[in-house]
Scaffold this active site. Structure first.
Site, mmCIF file in Angstrom:
data_model
loop_
_atom_site.group_PDB
_atom_site.id
_atom_site.type_symbol
_atom_site.label_atom_id
_atom_site.label_comp_id
_atom_site.label_asym_id
_atom_site.label_seq_id
_atom_site.Cartn_x
_atom_site.Cartn_y
_atom_site.Cartn_z
ATOM 1 N N ASN A 10 0.875 -1.176 0.000
ATOM 2 C CA ASN A 10 0.000 0.000 0.000
ATOM 3 C C ASN A 10 0.911 1.224 0.000
ATOM 4 O OD1 ASN A 10 -1.770 2.065 0.483
ATOM 5 N ND2 ASN A 10 -2.416 1.366 2.517
ATOM 6 N N LYS A 12 0.161 4.273 -0.258
ATOM 7 C CA LYS A 12 -0.442 5.461 0.374
ATOM 8 C C LYS A 12 -0.199 6.707 -0.489
ATOM 9 C CE LYS A 12 -0.150 3.118 4.799
ATOM 10 N NZ LYS A 12 0.002 3.170 6.239
ATOM 11 N N HIS A 102 -9.502 1.352 5.191
ATOM 12 C CA HIS A 102 -8.205 1.508 5.868
ATOM 13 C C HIS A 102 -8.372 2.424 7.083
ATOM 14 C CE1 HIS A 102 -4.032 2.512 6.626
ATOM 15 N NE2 HIS A 102 -3.726 1.428 5.939
ATOM 16 N N GLU A 104 -6.651 4.758 8.134
ATOM 17 C CA GLU A 104 -6.396 6.187 7.863
ATOM 18 C C GLU A 104 -7.640 6.827 7.238
ATOM 19 O OE1 GLU A 104 -2.761 5.451 5.735
ATOM 20 O OE2 GLU A 104 -1.839 4.816 7.618
ATOM 21 N N GLU A 174 -5.263 -4.892 10.574
ATOM 22 C CA GLU A 174 -4.215 -3.892 10.780
ATOM 23 C C GLU A 174 -4.445 -3.184 12.115
ATOM 24 O OE1 GLU A 174 -2.349 -2.615 6.782
ATOM 25 O OE2 GLU A 174 -4.071 -1.325 7.128
ATOM 26 N N GLY A 180 2.837 2.119 10.835
ATOM 27 C CA GLY A 180 3.807 3.200 10.705
ATOM 28 C C GLY A 180 4.549 3.533 11.984
ATOM 29 N N SER A 220 3.685 -2.313 10.256
ATOM 30 C CA SER A 220 5.143 -2.424 10.416
ATOM 31 C C SER A 220 5.685 -3.794 10.037
ATOM 32 C CB SER A 220 5.559 -2.046 11.840
ATOM 33 O OG SER A 220 5.171 -0.713 12.138
ATOM 34 N N GLY A 241 3.001 -1.130 4.244
ATOM 35 C CA GLY A 241 3.110 0.291 3.959
ATOM 36 C C GLY A 241 4.552 0.685 3.709
HETATM 37 P P1 13P Z 1 3.187 0.212 7.674
HETATM 38 O O1 13P Z 1 3.673 -1.067 7.046
HETATM 39 O O2 13P Z 1 3.934 1.420 7.221
HETATM 40 O O3 13P Z 1 3.064 0.092 9.162
HETATM 41 O O4 13P Z 1 1.684 0.432 7.112
HETATM 42 C C1 13P Z 1 0.776 -0.593 7.188
HETATM 43 C C2 13P Z 1 -0.442 -0.190 6.468
HETATM 44 O O5 13P Z 1 -1.161 0.705 6.877
HETATM 45 C C3 13P Z 1 -0.755 -0.886 5.197
HETATM 46 O O6 13P Z 1 -2.028 -0.589 4.762
#
Ligand code: 13P
Length: 257
Positions: A10, A12, A102, A104, A174, A180, A220, A241
């Site tokens: 992803n 983003k 998601h 976010e 997640e 992140g 992560s 991510g």
């Molecule tokens: P990270 O791998 O940066 O923690 O992000 C995970 C994520 O939100 C994937 O959709």
């Protein structure tokens, strides 16, 4: 039951169109001669760039086994929805997957279980495969309500989806506190929730359907922790991510799996 591991990047809100095309090309080049990415093999690899880069990335990946996903969509086909993109448009472009719900989107853009469900139903009607994201915040985990939160989100997402359509969905667990942050869920924490999710899918449908649906872990994930997470019986892939933004770190996860 063997489920095909699905590793999805992803991206983003990262990378220009040119940068996206270059990253897609280097991933495809590195996987080209690896039997691991044959259609019959254990892995499915997906990249999810910004809307802007979808067309170029799809063109770049033509003839390879790497699939492309979008990061969201609207539930209507067209209309006065400034700034939005429809599932019809994604399908017409050659997109395979679409990430929905998601954390976010939930935290910053008013995504609710109801809008996730509307989008999921529309995605399936268009022949797109939704990656349905669920997960608790740190406060919720510490408050002991992880299962309650995940159940509400999952029940909401799957409302009105038939067992047959459910086979074309993927769940992404997640935990928000792991996204992140560099703080990954332990493999045991992930397995516990994944097993719980599979139990819920069994209660929504039947065990055969639940056994076939893949459940990705996200938060992560990196080469160093991927193998242990993916070794858990109910962890069927990753939604990645930060580590998906560079070919070598993303490929490291694919190799580790
Ligand atoms: P990270 O791998 O940066 O923690 O992000 C995970 C994520 O939100 C994937 O959709």
């Amino acid at each position: 039951m063997t489920r095909r591991t699905i590793l999805a990047g992803n991206w983003k809100m990262h990378k220009t169109v040119e940068e996206s095309a270059a990253l897609a090309a280097s991933i495809a080049a590195a996987l080209k001669d690896k039997p691991s990415n044959n259609s019959s093999a254990a892995h499915e690899v997906v990249v999810c760039p910004t809307y802007l880069a979808l067309d170029r990335v799809i063109a770049e990946l033509k003839g390879t086994s790497v699939l492309v996903g979008a990061q969201d969509m609207h539930w209507e086909s067209q209309g006065a929805f400034t700034g939005k993109i429809s599932g019809d448009m994604l399908r017409a472009l050659g997109v395979t997957y679409v990430i929905l719900g998601h954390s976010e989107q939930r935290a910053y853009f008013h995504e609710t279980d109801e809008t996730v469900n509307k989008k999921a139903l529309k995605a399936l009607a268009e022949g797109l495969k939704p990656i349905l994201c669920v997960g608790e915040t740190l406060e919720e985990r510490e408050g002991g309500v992880t299962e309650k939160v995940v159940e509400t989100q999952l029940r909401g997402a799957y409302a009105g989806i038939s067992a047959q359509d459910a086979l074309n969905t993927v769940v992404a667990y997640e935990p928000v506190w792991a996204i992140g942050t560099g703080r990954t869920a332990t493999s045991q924490q992930a397995q516990e929730v994944h097993k719980f999710i599979r139990g819920l899918l069994t209660s929504f449908y039947d065990s055969e359907t639940a056994e076939a649906v893949r459940i990705q872990y996200g938060g992560s994930m990196k080469a160093e922790n991927a193998a242990e997470l993916l070794a858990q019986p109910d962890v069927d892939g990753g939604l990645i991510g930060g580590a998906a933004l560079k070919a070598d770190t993303f490929l490291g996860i694919i190799t580790a799996s």
